[in-house]
Design a protein around this motif. Structure first.
Motif, PDB file in Angstrom:
ATOM      1  N   GLY A  32       0.803  -1.216   0.000  1.00  0.00           N
ATOM      2  CA  GLY A  32       0.000   0.000   0.000  1.00  0.00           C
ATOM      3  C   GLY A  32       0.834   1.262   0.000  1.00  0.00           C
ATOM      4  N   ASP A  33       2.182   1.130  -0.009  1.00  0.00           N
ATOM      5  CA  ASP A  33       3.044   2.313  -0.001  1.00  0.00           C
ATOM      6  C   ASP A  33       3.376   2.674  -1.435  1.00  0.00           C
ATOM      7  OD1 ASP A  33       4.738   4.337   0.608  1.00  0.00           O
ATOM      8  OD2 ASP A  33       6.277   3.078   1.517  1.00  0.00           O
ATOM      9  N   PHE A  34       2.509   3.480  -2.064  1.00  0.00           N
ATOM     10  CA  PHE A  34       2.634   3.685  -3.509  1.00  0.00           C
ATOM     11  C   PHE A  34       3.841   4.521  -3.890  1.00  0.00           C
ATOM     12  CE2 PHE A  34      -1.020   1.535  -5.004  1.00  0.00           C
ATOM     13  CZ  PHE A  34      -1.890   1.530  -3.935  1.00  0.00           C
ATOM     14  N   THR A  35       4.288   5.388  -2.995  1.00  0.00           N
ATOM     15  CA  THR A  35       5.497   6.150  -3.327  1.00  0.00           C
ATOM     16  C   THR A  35       6.701   5.230  -3.413  1.00  0.00           C
ATOM     17  OG1 THR A  35       5.601   6.647  -0.988  1.00  0.00           O
ATOM     18  CG2 THR A  35       4.794   8.376  -2.437  1.00  0.00           C
ATOM     19  N   TYR A  71       6.564   3.491  -6.670  1.00  0.00           N
ATOM     20  CA  TYR A  71       6.986   4.338  -7.784  1.00  0.00           C
ATOM     21  C   TYR A  71       8.493   4.411  -7.874  1.00  0.00           C
ATOM     22  CZ  TYR A  71       7.609   8.449 -10.676  1.00  0.00           C
ATOM     23  OH  TYR A  71       7.998   9.305 -11.664  1.00  0.00           O
ATOM     24  N   GLU A  72       9.140   4.603  -6.705  1.00  0.00           N
ATOM     25  CA  GLU A  72      10.605   4.720  -6.748  1.00  0.00           C
ATOM     26  C   GLU A  72      11.241   3.415  -7.214  1.00  0.00           C
ATOM     27  OE1 GLU A  72      12.854   7.254  -4.398  1.00  0.00           O
ATOM     28  OE2 GLU A  72      11.288   7.608  -2.941  1.00  0.00           O
ATOM     29  N   TYR A 123      10.465  14.544 -10.417  1.00  0.00           N
ATOM     30  CA  TYR A 123      10.299  13.302  -9.651  1.00  0.00           C
ATOM     31  C   TYR A 123       9.493  13.574  -8.397  1.00  0.00           C
ATOM     32  CZ  TYR A 123      12.214   8.793  -7.988  1.00  0.00           C
ATOM     33  OH  TYR A 123      12.401   7.511  -7.567  1.00  0.00           O
ATOM     34  N   VAL A 142       5.826  14.091  -9.057  1.00  0.00           N
ATOM     35  CA  VAL A 142       5.079  12.846  -9.245  1.00  0.00           C
ATOM     36  C   VAL A 142       4.865  12.152  -7.910  1.00  0.00           C
ATOM     37  CG1 VAL A 142       5.146  10.593 -10.331  1.00  0.00           C
ATOM     38  CG2 VAL A 142       5.927  12.560 -11.574  1.00  0.00           C
ATOM     39  N   LEU A 143       5.922  12.140  -7.079  1.00  0.00           N
ATOM     40  CA  LEU A 143       5.791  11.479  -5.762  1.00  0.00           C
ATOM     41  C   LEU A 143       4.747  12.185  -4.913  1.00  0.00           C
ATOM     42  CD1 LEU A 143       9.445  10.588  -4.795  1.00  0.00           C
ATOM     43  CD2 LEU A 143       7.607   9.050  -5.278  1.00  0.00           C
ATOM     44  N   ILE A 187       1.353  11.161  -6.099  1.00  0.00           N
ATOM     45  CA  ILE A 187       1.054   9.797  -5.650  1.00  0.00           C
ATOM     46  C   ILE A 187       0.707   9.800  -4.166  1.00  0.00           C
ATOM     47  CG2 ILE A 187       2.086   7.545  -5.232  1.00  0.00           C
ATOM     48  CD1 ILE A 187       3.620   7.851  -7.779  1.00  0.00           C
ATOM     49  N   GLN A 188       1.431  10.601  -3.386  1.00  0.00           N
ATOM     50  CA  GLN A 188       1.159  10.603  -1.940  1.00  0.00           C
ATOM     51  C   GLN A 188      -0.224  11.159  -1.644  1.00  0.00           C
ATOM     52  OE1 GLN A 188       3.489  13.162   0.493  1.00  0.00           O
ATOM     53  NE2 GLN A 188       3.317  11.840   2.272  1.00  0.00           N
ATOM     54  N   GLN A 213      -2.705   8.561  -2.497  1.00  0.00           N
ATOM     55  CA  GLN A 213      -2.650   7.463  -1.521  1.00  0.00           C
ATOM     56  C   GLN A 213      -3.368   7.851  -0.248  1.00  0.00           C
ATOM     57  OE1 GLN A 213       1.304   5.980  -0.819  1.00  0.00           O
ATOM     58  NE2 GLN A 213       0.742   5.318   1.222  1.00  0.00           N
ATOM     59  N   ASP A 273      -6.582   6.064   1.386  1.00  0.00           N
ATOM     60  CA  ASP A 273      -6.553   5.537   2.755  1.00  0.00           C
ATOM     61  C   ASP A 273      -7.653   6.158   3.602  1.00  0.00           C
ATOM     62  OD1 ASP A 273      -2.907   5.306   2.963  1.00  0.00           O
ATOM     63  OD2 ASP A 273      -4.450   3.946   2.186  1.00  0.00           O
TER      64      ASP A 273
END
Lengths: 171, 185
Positions: free
Chosen positions: A80-83, A86-87, B129, B132-133, B136-137, B140, B144
């Motif tokens: 569930g840790d999508f970051t 991605y990395e 980068y 994008v992160l 995504i966070q 997420q 959640d």
């Protein structure tokens, strides 16, 4: 002038030009043609290049190859840790590109060897051929049929299938 | 001789019929032959000037002229700029990264124009980068939050004591107990 290729990796065969043994007083047309080519093409091009280089040498720019830090792989990510996913995916993509270039380099070496040896390549290039076969077999088994939309997760699933097949075979 | 005089009188009569027309002079009619108009040029030069009738090529030439003009208006400066950059600045050479030095993000490119674009116009790849992160966070956290909300709803409904499932009742101070306060009524 730009650097020549690495002579240790791509060795040149020994030169086989025979010693000059003139038996006529007539001029050698091959010599005339080479001198003509030299004065009409080679010399102007070389002087042009040298003048441009002397103009350019005042401000020399440099560029580097980027080194990326290693991040945790897909298997070391929490669920569930999508970051993290991605990395890991980006790292896998960079490694995929690097592996493609490795295969290309090995293939280049084998092609150069075949070109050098001529008709006796199968016997003289065994090391290059064996290295190429090994590298391509490994590449195929790891990245083989993943397709255009490959990502780290699909590659991991492929590895799981490989391990399952190996286990089923050994059992 | 008599015929000649007859002819001459006939020519005079014809001349009198159309006296204003040129060449109708009495003497001319008798001695008239096919007029040779090219008798005047004694040497052949460019020939007779002809008026050639053909459809107009004004619009075609105008179009091509304008096309060349507008293409070269920016084409020539760009070509001159790129040539000057290639001659006077030149491409970068590959080098090893020195110890303890972290190159800027544009120092990973070869051509000077690419380096300029990456330095001044584009964001650094680290920033991209991180963008994008960050996206995504955010997604997420949203996902959640939604899952947690559903779980909380389930628990509250199950245990019955969650504030989301309270039914509002009226205040007990509003109840009028007077009908029941005296027993025998």
């Amino acid at each position: 002038m730009p650097n020549d290729h690495d002579k240790a990796v791509y060795p040149e065969p020994p030169r086989q030009t025979p010693a000059v043994d003139k038996q006529t007083a007539l001029p050698n047309p091959a010599l005339i043609l080479t001198k003509l080519f030299y004065y009409t093409v080679d010399l102007p091009v070389t002087t042009f290049r040298d003048t441009i280089d002397s103009i350019r040498s005042k401000n020399k720019l440099v560029y580097y190859h980027q080194k990326f830090r290693r991040v945790p792989y897909l298997t070391e990510c929490q669920e569930g840790d999508f970051t993290c996913y991605y990395e890991a995916d980006m790292q896998w993509r960079r490694d995929y590109k690097v592996d493609q270039e490795i295969v290309k380099v090995v293939q280049e070496r084998m092609k150069a060897c075949q070109q050098r040896e001529g008709h006796s390549y199968q016997q003289n290039c065994t090391k290059e051929i064996q290295q190429f076969n090994e590298v391509t077999k490994n590449f195929q088994s790891r990245y083989g049929d993943l397709g255009a939309y490959a990502n780290a997760k699909k590659c991991l699933m492929k590895q799981k299938e490989r391990m399952m097949a190996a286990q089923a075979q050994s059992a | 001789m008599v015929g000649m005089s007859l002819l001459r009188s006939a020519a005079a009569f014809a001349a009198r019929l159309g006296p204003l027309k040129a060449g109708n002079n009495a003497a001319n009619i008798l001695a008239r032959t096919i007029p040779r108009t090219n008798k005047v040029a004694t040497r052949w030069g460019h020939g007779k000037k002809m008026f050639v009738v053909k459809p107009t090529n004004y619009y075609d030439r105008r179009f091509l002229h304008l096309l060349r003009y507008y293409i070269l208006l920016t084409g020539i400066p760009v070509a001159v700029l790129v040539t000057a950059v290639n001659i006077f600045i030149g491409e970068a050479e590959l080098a090893e990264i020195p110890e303890g030095y972290e190159p800027e993000h544009w120092e990973y490119y070869k051509h000077p124009i690419t380096r300029w674009i990456v330095r001044n116009i584009y964001d650094s790849p680290v920033k991209d980068y991180e963008k994008v992160l960050a996206a995504i966070q955010i997604e997420q956290e949203k996902g959640d939050m939604r899952l947690m909300q559903l779980e909380v709803r389930r628990q509250m409904r199950h245990h019955g004591d969650g504030p989301w499932f309270h039914v509002a009742t009226p205040d007990k101070g509003l109840i009028d107990n007077s009908p029941k306060s005296s027993p025998d009524n």
